[in-house]
Design a protein around this motif. Structure first.
Motif, PDB file in Angstrom:
ATOM      1  N   THR A   2     -50.960  23.640-101.974  1.00 17.53           N
ATOM      2  CA  THR A   2     -51.478  24.635-101.102  1.00 17.53           C
ATOM      3  C   THR A   2     -50.787  24.041 -99.758  1.00 17.53           C
ATOM      4  N   ASP A   3     -50.734  24.910 -98.734  1.00 18.84           N
ATOM      5  CA  ASP A   3     -50.327  24.412 -97.390  1.00 18.84           C
ATOM      6  C   ASP A   3     -51.475  24.519 -96.554  1.00 18.84           C
ATOM      7  N   PRO A   4     -51.866  23.332 -95.682  1.00 13.11           N
ATOM      8  CA  PRO A   4     -53.109  23.286 -94.810  1.00 13.11           C
ATOM      9  C   PRO A   4     -52.931  24.182 -93.730  1.00 13.11           C
ATOM     10  N   ASN A   5     -51.677  24.521 -93.474  1.00 11.26           N
ATOM     11  CA  ASN A   5     -51.410  25.388 -92.278  1.00 11.26           C
ATOM     12  C   ASN A   5     -51.198  26.921 -92.513  1.00 11.26           C
ATOM     13  N   CYS A   6     -51.243  27.158 -93.951  1.00  8.27           N
ATOM     14  CA  CYS A   6     -50.853  28.574 -94.419  1.00  8.27           C
ATOM     15  C   CYS A   6     -52.076  29.483 -94.255  1.00  8.27           C
ATOM     16  N   LEU A   7     -52.041  30.592 -93.722  1.00  9.97           N
ATOM     17  CA  LEU A   7     -52.933  31.505 -93.451  1.00  9.97           C
ATOM     18  C   LEU A   7     -53.519  32.179 -94.942  1.00  9.97           C
ATOM     19  N   PHE A   8     -52.734  32.234 -95.815  1.00  9.36           N
ATOM     20  CA  PHE A   8     -53.000  32.863 -97.175  1.00  9.36           C
ATOM     21  C   PHE A   8     -53.510  31.803 -98.042  1.00  9.36           C
ATOM     22  N   CYS A   9     -53.054  30.551 -97.876  1.00 12.76           N
ATOM     23  CA  CYS A   9     -53.810  29.419 -98.645  1.00 12.76           C
ATOM     24  C   CYS A   9     -54.989  29.465 -98.085  1.00 12.76           C
ATOM     25  N   LYS A  10     -55.225  29.607 -97.011  1.00 15.64           N
ATOM     26  CA  LYS A  10     -56.983  29.436 -96.426  1.00 15.64           C
ATOM     27  C   LYS A  10     -57.777  30.682 -96.981  1.00 15.64           C
ATOM     28  N   ILE A  11     -57.121  31.836 -97.160  1.00 14.56           N
ATOM     29  CA  ILE A  11     -57.599  33.061 -97.776  1.00 14.56           C
ATOM     30  C   ILE A  11     -58.151  32.489 -99.079  1.00 14.56           C
ATOM     31  N   ALA A  12     -57.171  32.201 -99.710  1.00 11.46           N
ATOM     32  CA  ALA A  12     -57.076  31.920-101.243  1.00 11.46           C
ATOM     33  C   ALA A  12     -58.125  30.821-101.247  1.00 11.46           C
TER      34      ALA A  12
END
Ligand code: 5GP
Ligand code: ZN
Length: 116
Positions: A2-12
């Motif tokens: 996961t990428d801590p700066n990624c919007l869709f990682c945050k949604i997931a």
């Protein structure tokens, strides 16, 4: 993964809210915040993959899962018989704005071809 700066990682990862319509161990599907049709769902892998160019051979099962989810979502949304579109934009010229791959599932109206 996961990428801590990624919007869709945050949604997931449930850090940012979304209207989730389907999920399993590998993928999450949620309604687009700015829908372009009455059904507009984004299907993403939980694993961070920035673009289609970054896919690895071992991602084949995950990519298959995106399409199987699209099939089930279309059936559930009642757009399967009339028709729907799946699209994955890759990089700027295609209009990709979120760099975590996502399959757009669009339906509920007649969709023009070719796209703009
Ligand atoms: P792209 O242009 O990268 O192919 O598609 C990105 C999509 O993500 C766009 O359709 C945009 O409306 C959607 N989007 C951007 N930010 C959010 C958000 O925070 N939540 C949801 N649900 N969709 C988003
Ligand atoms: Zn990501």
């Amino acid at each position: 993964m996961t990428d801590p700066n990624c919007l869709f990682c945050k949604i997931a990862g449930d850090e940012i809210e979304a209207d989730v319509v389907y999920q399993n161990d590998d993928i999450v599907a949620f309604r687009d915040i700015n829908p372009q049709a009455s059904t507009h769902v984004l299907v993403i892998p939980r694993r961070h993959i920035a673009t289609l160019n970054d896919l690895q051979d071992e991602d084949a099962k995950t990519v298959g899962s995106l399409f199987l989810a699209a099939r089930d979502i279309a059936a559930r949304e009642g757009i399967a018989a009339d028709g729907f579109r799946t699209v994955m934009n890759c990089n700027a010229a295609a209009g990709q704005t979120v760099f975590h791959i996502h399959l757009h599932v669009l339906g509920g109206r007649n969709l023009d071809w070719p796209p703009g």
